[in-house]
Design a protein around this motif. Structure first.
Motif, PDB file in Angstrom:
ATOM      1  N   UNK A 194       0.923  -1.178   0.003  1.00  0.00           N
ATOM      2  CA  UNK A 194       0.105   0.083  -0.095  1.00  0.00           C
ATOM      3  C   UNK A 194       0.852   1.348  -0.022  1.00  0.00           C
ATOM      4  N   UNK A 195       0.390   2.487  -0.605  1.00  0.00           N
ATOM      5  CA  UNK A 195       0.929   3.570  -0.835  1.00  0.00           C
ATOM      6  C   UNK A 195       0.591   4.325   0.150  1.00  0.00           C
ATOM      7  N   UNK A 196       1.437   5.380   0.705  1.00  0.00           N
ATOM      8  CA  UNK A 196       0.959   6.801   1.456  1.00  0.00           C
ATOM      9  C   UNK A 196       0.391   7.679   0.804  1.00  0.00           C
ATOM     10  N   UNK A 197       0.243   8.877   1.454  1.00  0.00           N
ATOM     11  CA  UNK A 197      -0.645   9.731   0.740  1.00  0.00           C
ATOM     12  C   UNK A 197       0.346  10.551  -0.582  1.00  0.00           C
ATOM     13  N   UNK A 198       1.793  10.388  -0.385  1.00  0.00           N
ATOM     14  CA  UNK A 198       2.597  10.946  -1.357  1.00  0.00           C
ATOM     15  C   UNK A 198       3.326   9.642  -2.183  1.00  0.00           C
TER      16      UNK A 198
END
Length: 149
Positions: free
Chosen positions: A1-5
C-alpha cells in the motif's frame, strides 16, 4: 500500500497518521507487520505508536491498524468515526525520525524466537514445517532490523 505521497509502506518504516476521528489515533507509528509479511495473516498494517524521539510509546492505546477502523460501544459513533477516517485520515511515510529504537525492537523480537525454535527442534526435528516457519520468521525479523538505517 502507498502513503498519501505515493511512497510504499513496508515493515520497519515510520509513518504519521493525521486527521483521524479520535485524537489518540493521530501520531507517529512504525509498521510492525504488513500484509505481505511472513507469519502475518491480516490484510491490514499493524502499527505501533512512537514517541517524538523515536522510542516506543508506553501509552495504553499504542496499537493501530491501517486502514483505521474504530470499534466503540456506541454503534452510531463507530459508524461516524469509520466514515470520517475513510474520508479524512491520512498516512505519510516519515524519513526524518531516528529509527534506532525500531532496529533494536526487531532484533529483540528475533531473539525471543530462539527458545521456541530450540524447543521445536528438540520435539519435532529441524525439518518439521513449523520449525522451518519459525526459523524463517526469525530470519525475516533480523533482515528487517538489518535493513533499517
Amino acid at each position: 500500500m502507498l502513503d498519501k505521497n505515493g511512497k510504499e509502506m513496508v515493515t520497519g518504516c515510520v509513518v504519521e497518521i493525521k486527521n483521524a476521528y479520535f485524537k489518540t489515533d493521530n501520531g507517529l507509528y512504525f509498521v510492525e507487520k504488513s500484509p505481505e509479511e511472513l507469519g502475518w495473516l491480516g490484510s491490514d498494517y499493524c502499527l505501533l505508536k512512537l514517541k517524538r524521539n523515536g522510542q516506543l510509546s508506553t501509552a495504553k492505546k499504542n496499537i493501530c491498524f491501517w486502514p483505521i477502523m474504530s470499534f466503540v460501544s456506541d454503534r452510531m459513533k463507530s459508524i461516524e468515526a469509520n466514515a470520517w477516517n475513510k474520508e479524512h485520515a491520512t498516512i505519510e511515510v516519515r524519513t526524518d525520525i531516528d529509527r534506532q529504537y525500531i532496529k533494536e525492537y526487531f532484533k529483540e523480537e528475533a531473539k525471543r524466537l530462539d527458545p521456541m525454535i530450540e524447543h521445536m527442534k528438540y520435539n519435532f526435528g529441524e525439518d518439521h514445517p513449523e520449525t522451518i516457519k519459525q526459523i524463517k520468521l526469525r530470519d525475516h525479523r533480523m533482515e528487517v532490523s538489518g535493513s533499517i538505517q
